[in-house]
Design an enzyme around this catalytic site. Structure first.
Site, PDB file in Angstrom:
ATOM      1  N   SER A 104       1.491  -5.018  -1.903  1.00  0.00           N
ATOM      2  CA  SER A 104       0.431  -5.431  -1.615  1.00  0.00           C
ATOM      3  C   SER A 104      -1.304  -6.073  -2.897  1.00  0.00           C
ATOM      4  O   SER A 104      -1.793  -7.109  -2.646  1.00  0.00           O
ATOM      5  CB  SER A 104      -0.623  -3.981  -0.820  1.00  0.00           C
ATOM      6  OG  SER A 104      -0.843  -2.775  -1.296  1.00  0.00           O
ATOM      7  N   ARG A 145      18.316   2.622 -19.422  1.00  0.00           N
ATOM      8  CA  ARG A 145      17.372   2.610 -19.515  1.00  0.00           C
ATOM      9  C   ARG A 145      17.107   0.765 -20.519  1.00  0.00           C
ATOM     10  O   ARG A 145      16.257  -0.188 -20.231  1.00  0.00           O
ATOM     11  CB  ARG A 145      16.251   2.715 -19.344  1.00  0.00           C
ATOM     12  CG  ARG A 145      15.069   3.076 -18.837  1.00  0.00           C
ATOM     13  CD  ARG A 145      13.886   4.733 -19.100  1.00  0.00           C
ATOM     14  NE  ARG A 145      14.120   5.379 -18.356  1.00  0.00           N
ATOM     15  CZ  ARG A 145      13.871   6.055 -17.359  1.00  0.00           C
ATOM     16  NH1 ARG A 145      13.273   4.928 -16.575  1.00  0.00           N
ATOM     17  NH2 ARG A 145      14.288   6.432 -16.325  1.00  0.00           N
ATOM     18  N   HIS A 194      -3.231   2.385 -11.725  1.00  0.00           N
ATOM     19  CA  HIS A 194      -2.681   3.505 -10.881  1.00  0.00           C
ATOM     20  C   HIS A 194      -3.527   4.587 -10.105  1.00  0.00           C
ATOM     21  O   HIS A 194      -4.595   4.395 -10.337  1.00  0.00           O
ATOM     22  CB  HIS A 194      -2.419   4.049 -12.191  1.00  0.00           C
ATOM     23  CG  HIS A 194      -1.813   5.919 -12.194  1.00  0.00           C
ATOM     24  ND1 HIS A 194      -0.463   7.075 -12.409  1.00  0.00           N
ATOM     25  CD2 HIS A 194      -2.393   7.268 -12.380  1.00  0.00           C
ATOM     26  CE1 HIS A 194      -0.536   7.425 -11.447  1.00  0.00           C
ATOM     27  NE2 HIS A 194      -1.593   8.009 -11.913  1.00  0.00           N
ATOM     28  N   GLU A 249      -8.040  -0.310  -4.638  1.00  0.00           N
ATOM     29  CA  GLU A 249      -7.358  -0.768  -5.721  1.00  0.00           C
ATOM     30  C   GLU A 249      -6.893  -2.896  -5.268  1.00  0.00           C
ATOM     31  O   GLU A 249      -7.264  -3.028  -6.353  1.00  0.00           O
ATOM     32  CB  GLU A 249      -5.767  -0.745  -5.497  1.00  0.00           C
ATOM     33  CG  GLU A 249      -4.944   0.663  -5.730  1.00  0.00           C
ATOM     34  CD  GLU A 249      -3.822   1.452  -5.736  1.00  0.00           C
ATOM     35  OE1 GLU A 249      -3.175   0.216  -5.918  1.00  0.00           O
ATOM     36  OE2 GLU A 249      -3.776   2.336  -5.321  1.00  0.00           O
TER      37      GLU A 249
HETATM   38  C1  GAR Z   1      -0.148   1.163  -5.653  1.00  0.00           C
HETATM   39  O1  GAR Z   1      -1.495   2.386  -4.479  1.00  0.00           O
HETATM   40  C2  GAR Z   1       0.074   1.204  -6.969  1.00  0.00           C
HETATM   41  O2  GAR Z   1      -1.224   2.332  -7.447  1.00  0.00           O
HETATM   42  C3  GAR Z   1       0.953   2.809  -6.906  1.00  0.00           C
HETATM   43  O3  GAR Z   1       2.032   2.340  -6.163  1.00  0.00           O
HETATM   44  C4  GAR Z   1       1.000   1.404  -4.819  1.00  0.00           C
HETATM   45  C5  GAR Z   1       1.918   0.200  -4.632  1.00  0.00           C
HETATM   46  O4  GAR Z   1       1.479  -1.030  -3.939  1.00  0.00           O
HETATM   47  N1  GAR Z   1       1.459   2.550  -8.015  1.00  0.00           N
HETATM   48  C6  GAR Z   1       2.011   3.931  -9.141  1.00  0.00           C
HETATM   49  O5  GAR Z   1       1.724   4.861  -8.675  1.00  0.00           O
HETATM   50  C7  GAR Z   1       2.058   3.485 -10.149  1.00  0.00           C
HETATM   51  N2  GAR Z   1       2.960   4.489 -11.044  1.00  0.00           N
HETATM   52  P1  GAR Z   1       1.832  -2.081  -3.245  1.00  0.00           P
HETATM   53  O6  GAR Z   1       3.244  -2.286  -3.494  1.00  0.00           O
HETATM   54  O7  GAR Z   1       1.628  -2.314  -2.212  1.00  0.00           O
HETATM   55  O8  GAR Z   1       0.764  -3.118  -4.440  1.00  0.00           O
END
Ligand code: GAR
Length: 198
Positions: free
Chosen positions: A13, A69, A113, A178
């Site tokens: 998203s 990795r 984050h 975000e």
């Molecule tokens: C978001 O909340 C982002 O901040 C988090 O994953 C989600 C992804 O949502 N990222 C982390 O936790 C990274 N450590 P999205 O795929 O819908 O953008």
């Protein structure tokens, strides 16, 4: 034309918010930039279909197919570099990156984050903020360094933690913020690195 490559692992998203901002704000004209590719370590990442619907090149590199990795990151770098990226954007990309990867994209690698860094690096950020009795949670856009969830902070959004909040409810409110700060931070970053405007 500056090329942005976005890495995702799930719903994508944030990636979609950046793509929408790029299209609605016509970054191609204003910032001379475009989302050149969206790559994922998971073939089932929903965001891949969203990107395809926007006509964006997508790719999948399954981390489970690699012995280490380092081997995965080397293959990922090769795939990213096919798009000659000026900026690599981590948007819910749930892989820890090797120091070699981070060094390769130093100064052009951003992450979002879901906490107010430096508080709560790592996972389960919303539950940890609730458990700690915090009154505010949020999200942080930052430059990526080899230390997990560290690096210069470029943008933050603050969200109040409400009485009786659950991690899911709080997470949904943070996620909607975000979607506002990440596209803006990406545009600001592109502007700040645009030598033709200096
Ligand atoms: C978001 O909340 C982002 O901040 C988090 O994953 C989600 C992804 O949502 N990222 C982390 O936790 C990274 N450590 P999205 O795929 O819908 O953008």
């Amino acid at each position: 034309m500056k090329n942005i490559v976005i890495l995702i692992s799930g719903s994508g998203s944030n990636m979609a918010a950046i793509v929408d901002a790029a299209e609605q704000g016509r970054w191609a004209e204003r910032l001379n930039a475009r989302v050149a590719a969206v790559l994922s370590n998971r073939a089932d990442a929903q965001g891949l279909r969203v990107a395809q619907a926007h006509g964006i090149v997508t790719g999948v590199l399954d981390h489970k197919a690699f012995d280490s990795r380092e081997a995965f990151d080397a293959a990922l770098m090769a795939e990213i570099d096919r798009s000659s990226p000026d900026l690599v954007v981590l948007a819910g990309f749930m892989r820890i990156l090797t120091p070699g990867f981070v060094a390769h994209y130093e100064g052009r690698l951003l992450n979002i984050h879901p906490s107010l860094l430096p508080a709560f690096p790592g996972l389960d950020t919303h539950q940890r903020a609730i458990d700690a009795g915090c009154q505010f949670a949020g999200a942080t856009v930052h430059q990526v360094t080899s230390e997990l969830d560290h690096g210069a902070i470029l943008a933050q959004a603050v969200v109040p933690i409400l009485p009786g909040d659950t991690a899911d409810a709080l997470g949904a409110r943070v996620l909607s913020q975000e979607h506002l700060i990440y596209p803006r931070a990406v545009a600001n970053f592109l502007r700040s690195t645009d030598s033709s405007r200096a």
